[in-house]
Enzyme design. Structure first.
Site, PDB file in Angstrom:
ATOM      1  N   ASP A 146     -11.013   2.998   4.055  1.00  0.00           N
ATOM      2  CA  ASP A 146     -11.448   1.657   4.095  1.00  0.00           C
ATOM      3  C   ASP A 146     -12.960   1.328   3.957  1.00  0.00           C
ATOM      4  O   ASP A 146     -13.356   0.378   3.332  1.00  0.00           O
ATOM      5  CB  ASP A 146     -11.222   0.622   5.177  1.00  0.00           C
ATOM      6  N   LYS A 149       0.904  -1.286   0.014  1.00  0.00           N
ATOM      7  CA  LYS A 149       0.004  -0.252   0.055  1.00  0.00           C
ATOM      8  C   LYS A 149       0.866   1.347  -0.096  1.00  0.00           C
ATOM      9  O   LYS A 149       0.524   2.306  -0.686  1.00  0.00           O
ATOM     10  CB  LYS A 149      -0.911  -0.068   1.504  1.00  0.00           C
ATOM     11  N   GLN A 161      -4.594  -1.382   9.407  1.00  0.00           N
ATOM     12  CA  GLN A 161      -4.734  -2.631   9.000  1.00  0.00           C
ATOM     13  C   GLN A 161      -5.281  -3.648  10.038  1.00  0.00           C
ATOM     14  O   GLN A 161      -5.150  -3.859  11.097  1.00  0.00           O
ATOM     15  CB  GLN A 161      -3.196  -2.988   8.470  1.00  0.00           C
TER      16      GLN A 161
END
Ligand code: GUN
Length: 295
Positions: A121, A54, A98
């Site tokens: 997200d 990422k 994460q």
């Protein structure tokens, strides 16, 4: 019949290129650089790989990447304090924590602490609620968003199609179903307790497999000509004793029957990160009161 292979890697590369051009334009005309903060708690090897990837992709499209790596024993309060700092930081337009988090940390509490405008997200209940109610400014979870882009690129208009989503997670299954409903599909959400799953899947023009079980969906479950999106990424040991990645769909048999299918790797996987960058770009434009780019 041999299915068309849906090239997610190529589509994602094109999307990243368009994002890169928009970022360059914002830097020049808007005088600012979109920024994505990624928080990793602990040393889970798969998470480390994802976070590295990422960060690399973020820099490649010209955005600022802020990586925060915390010890596995970090107290929940310390993580919440970092989220609060990132919420208030004007250089940060997107925040991603994460998952999974270590067991002593309440995941729902951490996700709820991210301000919805920076929740790239799309996991915050505000964004989930906005997606479910059709609000235009919902931030949509990256994997379902990327899957939908591939479906539309393959099939065009999805109106009236019958879609089966196998899996009911908050991250993929539920938002995927919402997106397909919005596209006027007739949607069934199947899962591990579904009776006669093969028969349910056999009724679908569109199959999205997101169960997390290696090669579970077999070729004889697929309606001839159906479009198959395989969200699974499972590491298994191959016949040669070496590790390899496979999806939730038994690719060899499904590709004989389907009209189009995503491979693993190279299908949905690359779309997830590209959509994370797209969400960050959109969040940055909204934060600055600028028009959102058409990607
Ligand atoms: N872990 C696995 N996939 C994801 C994702 O898309 N977002 C976050 N935050 N964690 C993940």
């Amino acid at each position: 019949m041999s299915a068309k292979v849906i090239d997610g890697k190529a589509f994602a590369a094109g999307l990243r290129e368009r994002i890169g051009r928009e970022v360059a334009r914002l830097k020049q005309a808007g005088g600012f650089t979109p920024g994505l903060a990624v928080v990793l708690v602990g040393e889970d090897p798969a998470s480390q790989v994802y976070v590295r990837s990422k960060g690399k992709s973020t820099v490649e499209v010209g955005m600022n990447s802020f990586e925060h790596k915390l010890d596995a024993a970090t107290p929940e309060a310390e993580l919440l304090a970092l989220v609060d700092t990132l919420n208030k930081d004007p250089a940060v337009h997107g925040i991603l924590v994460q998952l999974p988090l270590p067991r002593h940390i309440d995941e729902a509490k951490v996700l709820a602490a991210i301000v919805p405008e920076k929740d790239v997200d799309g996991f915050h209940v505000v964004n989930a609620g906005k997606l479910a109610t059709g609000a235009k400014d919902a931030i949509v979870p990256c994997t379902p968003l990327g899957s939908l882009m591939l479906l539309k690129d393959t099939l065009g208009d999805l109106t009236g199609k019958s879609a089966v989503v196998v899996g009911r997670s908050n991250i993929v299954g539920k938002p995927m179903a919402q997106l397909l409903i919005k596209e006027s599909c007739t949607v069934t959400v199947a899962h591990s307790k579904t009776r006669d799953l093969p028969a349910v899947v056999r009724g679908a023009d569109i199959v999205v497999a997101a169960v997390g079980r290696a090669e579970m969906v077999k070729g004889d479950w697929i309606k001839p000509g159906a479009t198959v999106i395989d969200v699974g990424i499972n590491r298994v040991t191959g016949a040669d004793g070496k590790g390899k990645l496979v999806g939730d769909v038994d690719y060899a048999s499904a590709a004989q029957v389907a009209g189009a299918i995503t491979p693993v790797p190279g299908g949905v996987g690359p779309m997830t990160i590209a959509c994370l960058l797209a969400n960050t770009l959109i969040a940055a434009c909204r934060a600055k009161g600028l028009a959102e780019p058409k990607l």
